[in-house]
Design an enzyme around this catalytic site. Structure first.
Site, PDB file in Angstrom:
ATOM      1  N   HIS B  66      39.279  42.747  35.727  1.00  0.00           N
ATOM      2  CA  HIS B  66      39.142  42.661  37.188  1.00  0.00           C
ATOM      3  C   HIS B  66      40.462  43.010  37.871  1.00  0.00           C
ATOM      4  O   HIS B  66      41.308  42.150  38.079  1.00  0.00           O
ATOM      5  CB  HIS B  66      38.703  41.240  37.585  1.00  0.00           C
ATOM      6  CG  HIS B  66      38.290  41.129  39.020  1.00  0.00           C
ATOM      7  ND1 HIS B  66      37.481  40.110  39.475  1.00  0.00           N
ATOM      8  CD2 HIS B  66      38.574  41.878  40.109  1.00  0.00           C
ATOM      9  CE1 HIS B  66      37.287  40.241  40.778  1.00  0.00           C
ATOM     10  NE2 HIS B  66      37.949  41.314  41.188  1.00  0.00           N
ATOM     11  N   ASP B 158      31.930  43.943  44.425  1.00  0.00           N
ATOM     12  CA  ASP B 158      33.220  43.296  44.572  1.00  0.00           C
ATOM     13  C   ASP B 158      33.273  42.366  45.779  1.00  0.00           C
ATOM     14  O   ASP B 158      32.406  41.541  45.947  1.00  0.00           O
ATOM     15  CB  ASP B 158      34.320  44.355  44.646  1.00  0.00           C
ATOM     16  CG  ASP B 158      35.678  43.725  44.615  1.00  0.00           C
ATOM     17  OD1 ASP B 158      35.927  42.945  43.694  1.00  0.00           O
ATOM     18  OD2 ASP B 158      36.469  43.976  45.536  1.00  0.00           O
ATOM     19  N   HIS B 185      30.641  38.843  42.967  1.00  0.00           N
ATOM     20  CA  HIS B 185      31.612  38.073  43.759  1.00  0.00           C
ATOM     21  C   HIS B 185      30.745  37.120  44.589  1.00  0.00           C
ATOM     22  O   HIS B 185      30.126  37.534  45.564  1.00  0.00           O
ATOM     23  CB  HIS B 185      32.412  39.037  44.634  1.00  0.00           C
ATOM     24  CG  HIS B 185      33.243  38.384  45.693  1.00  0.00           C
ATOM     25  ND1 HIS B 185      34.618  38.474  45.709  1.00  0.00           N
ATOM     26  CD2 HIS B 185      32.919  37.647  46.772  1.00  0.00           C
ATOM     27  CE1 HIS B 185      35.088  37.823  46.760  1.00  0.00           C
ATOM     28  NE2 HIS B 185      34.076  37.316  47.433  1.00  0.00           N
ATOM     29  N   HIS B 238      35.837  35.545  39.208  1.00  0.00           N
ATOM     30  CA  HIS B 238      36.750  34.499  39.733  1.00  0.00           C
ATOM     31  C   HIS B 238      36.068  33.204  40.169  1.00  0.00           C
ATOM     32  O   HIS B 238      36.104  32.821  41.325  1.00  0.00           O
ATOM     33  CB  HIS B 238      37.648  35.044  40.839  1.00  0.00           C
ATOM     34  CG  HIS B 238      36.975  35.893  41.883  1.00  0.00           C
ATOM     35  ND1 HIS B 238      35.835  35.503  42.526  1.00  0.00           N
ATOM     36  CD2 HIS B 238      37.306  37.115  42.376  1.00  0.00           C
ATOM     37  CE1 HIS B 238      35.492  36.445  43.376  1.00  0.00           C
ATOM     38  NE2 HIS B 238      36.358  37.448  43.306  1.00  0.00           N
ATOM     39  N   ASP B 311      42.216  39.626  38.874  1.00  0.00           N
ATOM     40  CA  ASP B 311      41.853  40.026  40.242  1.00  0.00           C
ATOM     41  C   ASP B 311      43.095  40.611  40.940  1.00  0.00           C
ATOM     42  O   ASP B 311      43.335  40.352  42.124  1.00  0.00           O
ATOM     43  CB  ASP B 311      41.281  38.844  41.038  1.00  0.00           C
ATOM     44  CG  ASP B 311      40.649  39.277  42.358  1.00  0.00           C
ATOM     45  OD1 ASP B 311      40.581  40.486  42.632  1.00  0.00           O
ATOM     46  OD2 ASP B 311      40.244  38.378  43.123  1.00  0.00           O
ATOM     47  N   HIS B 315      48.823  44.549  47.709  1.00  0.00           N
ATOM     48  CA  HIS B 315      48.815  44.866  49.139  1.00  0.00           C
ATOM     49  C   HIS B 315      50.179  45.364  49.556  1.00  0.00           C
ATOM     50  O   HIS B 315      51.199  44.986  48.990  1.00  0.00           O
ATOM     51  CB  HIS B 315      48.452  43.631  49.966  1.00  0.00           C
ATOM     52  CG  HIS B 315      46.991  43.327  49.934  1.00  0.00           C
ATOM     53  ND1 HIS B 315      46.055  44.171  50.465  1.00  0.00           N
ATOM     54  CD2 HIS B 315      46.307  42.273  49.420  1.00  0.00           C
ATOM     55  CE1 HIS B 315      44.852  43.652  50.273  1.00  0.00           C
ATOM     56  NE2 HIS B 315      44.975  42.507  49.640  1.00  0.00           N
TER      57      HIS B 315
END
Lengths: 313, 434
Positions: B66, B158, B185, B238, B311, B315
């Protein structure tokens, strides 16, 4: 630690009891100045402060500006709407720009919780939180405490009922944090959709009826209900809200003798508070406004006042 | 090209191996293990490159099923090459990247692009997931057959949960052709709207809108029922709440084909850390309260959880250097995952080292139906070597990822990936790639 040793005022949660007392004690002589014919002392002459409001609030902004002016500080106001942020400038850049203009203190209102904390980390100016999202409104909490202390002669051990939208209220949070430091018994009341989860863990008692919260209370603090919450489905209608949660004269019979009624304003008369209560003899709502200026003068004086800044330079 | 990884402690949970031995590699494949006690070892391997792994733990290559590599479309956050380098530095030899790119990986051409870019980068292996629905819009199924042909190993919309139960039903049913997992998700968007952190005591204290655990749990429950209805393979990504674990536990006992993963940050951080308004703590699902974290740890050691996945959500600085509510959710986790789990769980005694290795190797391999995650003769020579006692402070400035967003910055952690070998080539050594 005294409050005057702090860089910023971000909330009452992380303020000590002594710091709060220092502010409230300092507000006493400040209130004298507000009540004088000539409301001007030279204390902060040559110092600059700027109010930056990302969310409209004429009264809080005006209260800060007058507090600054009465102390002879140069006050300025930057009106920033959320839309101008969306046009591109980041909060960091806006603050940097303001910083270069030279004010010592920035007073900030923002719709997002924690925004003043972010600013405080990124500027050398002192930051006063004038309300951030649903987090805190520390000067409102302080002026409420000042008003309560003035009327009750103390804060310790009082029973305080806070009514309305607790979940979204920064006024409620600042009141709760401040009052708990003085051993007050704080009850909060409102529909379950507006009562925060796990609020008991703070040491606050949640109630679903006004009656339960008000019984034996020395202080009743009524919060403004925002009609948007109805659109969000948190209660069925404004009518039903006022039927269940509007403070009315008959409620006062449940409270402790001499109980006082506060409201941070602006009021929705006939929604969360009846006109009889708003204008009645127990109401201290107008005094809260005057005390607001005094408390803000105290905060500005302690943050910008003589000795320490000069010593630092 | 021969390689001998010498004298390491080999842990290969797929075959219950835990012993000091050499691993022999030739032409990108595992040849076999040679016990350290073998008097003749090395005699016929004179020309092999030797890596001295004394004191290290030698494992099958770690798999992270992931990650977000942001390529195509958001390469300024991460691209397939920098993401691959971050993965290698973090000890991973295979990663699966999510399809929330621009364009979305909802057709064979985009999936092929991802495969090609990863091969060109030549660091580790990147296997894409295709989206469940076209453009991740939650309405029409993607052409799953074409996506599988182009190299996709599972399907996920996702961060955009498939809100329509009928679409999810069809996805779970249709994907049975390929025996590929539908990776969900689990989040009911109507319950999370504008939420910033876990709903509970701290969301009130910090004045941030809460996301209740039930936003995840109601969708886990729905998806489990649909998996039962269809016989499709559901993978819950997750997992973050006690209630989700209970639902998955019951479903597994009932024989429903469900697997799940947990992230290092959900295992080690609670919602209390949000109090700083440090946007690096903002993640979706949010960091939960202590009782949920304890439940995750318990489930991990009991074997209810199939794998650990990062995950990895890189950013750009601007997406995090702002007000909390304005910040993008996500943690760049590839380069800290192993150290966080080693330090916080293995060294603290909460998780057995063999169990940890299985959660990073054979666990995800089974979820994906991959012939990886083992050191069997003939397998891809993907090897992760851990230095269990290496102490290092997390310094995002040294990340191979383009991103710096991590709540672990500044933490001193013990136990780091030491070397990553991908198809027989050393691709990372002590955090340096290449």
């Amino acid at each position: 630690m005294g409050f005057d040793q702090r860089k910023d005022l971000l909330g009452l949660r992380d303020l000590g009891r002594e710091e709060i007392e220092q502010i409230l004690d300092t507000a006493i002589p400040m209130k004298d100045i507000v009540q004088r014919e000539i409301k001007k002392v030279p204390t902060l002459r040559g110092k600059g402060l700027i109010t930056v409001f990302y969310e409209n609030s004429t009264r809080t902004r005006t209260s800060f500006e007058l507090a600054g002016k009465y102390l002879s500080a140069d006050t300025s106001n930057l009106a920033v709407s959320t839309s101008s942020v969306q046009k591109g400038e980041t909060l960091r850049d806006t603050i940097k720009t303001i910083e270069m203009m030279g004010p010592q203190v920035i007073i900030m209102r923002h719709s997002m919780s924690g925004a003043p904390h972010y600013v405080a980390r990124n500027t050398s100016m002192r930051v006063i939180n004038a309300g951030d999202g649903t987090n805190e409104h520390p000067t409102q909490g302080l002026l409420d405490m000042f008003t309560i202390r003035e009327h009750k002669g103390r804060l310790d051990g009082l029973k305080v009922a806070i009514l309305g939208d607790i979940l979204h209220s920064r006024v409620a949070r600042s009141n709760i944090y401040g009052l708990l430091k003085f051993g007050c018994e704080v009850r909060v009341a409102g529909p379950p959709t507006l009562i925060p989860p796990d609020v008991e863990r703070l040491g606050v008692k949640p109630c679903f009826t006004l009656e339960e919260a008000i019984r034996g209370a020395d202080v009743i603090n009524v919060l403004r209900i925002q009609k948007e919450r109805q659109q969000a489905g948190l209660f069925p209608s404004v009518d039903e809200y006022s039927n269940l949660y509007m403070l009315r004269p008959d409620h006062l019979r449940l409270a402790a003798p001499g109980a006082i009624v506060l409201h941070p304003g602006p009021m929705n008369r006939g929604v969360e508070i009846s006109s009889e209560m708003a204008d009645g003899p127990r109401s201290v709502i107008n005094e809260q406004v005057m005390n607001g200026v005094a408390v803000r003068m105290a905060v500005l004086f302690l943050m910008m006042g003589g000795g320490r800044d000069e010593a630092a330079s | 090209m021969r390689l001998r990884v010498r004298d390491g402690r080999i842990i290969d949970p797929a075959h219950n191996v835990d012993s000091v031995a050499d691993v022999l590699i030739e032409d990108g494949r595992i040849v076999g293990l040679e016990p350290a006690t073998d008097p003749d070892r090395g005699s016929t391997q004179g020309d092999a490159q030797v890596i001295d792994a004394t004191g290290k733990i030698v494992c099958p290559g770690f798999i992270d099923m992931h990650v977000h590599f942001r390529d195509p479309g958001y390469e300024y956050k991460e691209d397939i090459e920098t993401g691959s380098r971050a993965a290698a530095a973090g000890g991973f030899t295979t990663v699966c990247c999510m399809p929330n790119t621009d364009p979305v990986i909802d057709n064979g051409a985009v999936a092929s692009y991802v495969r090609k870019r990863a091969q060109d980068a030549g660091v580790i292996d990147v296997l894409p997931f295709g989206s469940i629905t076209k453009r991740q819009a939650g309405e029409e199924l993607s052409e799953m057959g074409e996506l599988v042909r182009a190299g996709c190993v599972g399907f996920s919309d996702d961060g955009k949960p498939v809100m329509r139960a009928d679409v999810m039903r069809n996805a779970l049913s249709y994907s049975r052709i390929f025996n590929a997992p539908i990776i969900s998700h689990c989040e009911d968007l109507n319950l999370t709207r504008d939420g910033q952190m876990h709903e509970g005591y701290y969301s009130f204290v910090f004045g941030l809108k809460g996301i209740p655990a039930e936003a995840e749990e109601t969708m886990v429950a729905r998806d489990l029922l649909l998996a039962r209805l269809t016989g499709g393979r559901l993978h819950v990504c997750h997992v973050s709440t006690r209630g989700s674990l209970e639902l998955i536990r019951r479903a597994k006992a009932e024989g429903i084909a469900v697997t799940c993963e947990v992230t290092p940050h959900h295992l080690t951080l609670t919602d209390e850390v949000v109090g700083s308004y440090d946007t690096n703590t903002k993640v979706n699902p949010p960091l939960r309260s202590e009782d949920h974290v304890q439940a995750l740890r318990q489930a991990l050691s009991e074997g209810l959880i199939d794998c650990i996945a990062t995950d990895h959500a890189p950013h750009h600085l601007e997406s995090k250097d702002c007000e909390y509510a304005a910040a993008a959710p996500g943690i760049a986790g590839l380069e800290t995952a192993v150290a966080v789990i080693m330090d916080r769980l293995v060294h603290s005694g909460a998780l057995d080292i063999t169990k940890m290795v299985s959660l990073f190797t054979v666990g995800p391999a089974r979820v994906l139906g991959l012939d990886r995650g083992t050191l069997s003769p003939g397998a891809r020579a993907d090897i992760t070597i851990i230095d269990p006692d290496r102490v290092k402070r997390v310094n995002p400035e040294t990340f191979n990822s383009k991103a710096r967003n991590t709540p672990f910055a500044g933490m001193e952690l013990r136990g780091w990936p030491w070397m990553t070998i991908s198809e027989g080539r050393v691709v990372a050594h002590d955090g340096s790639v290449g």
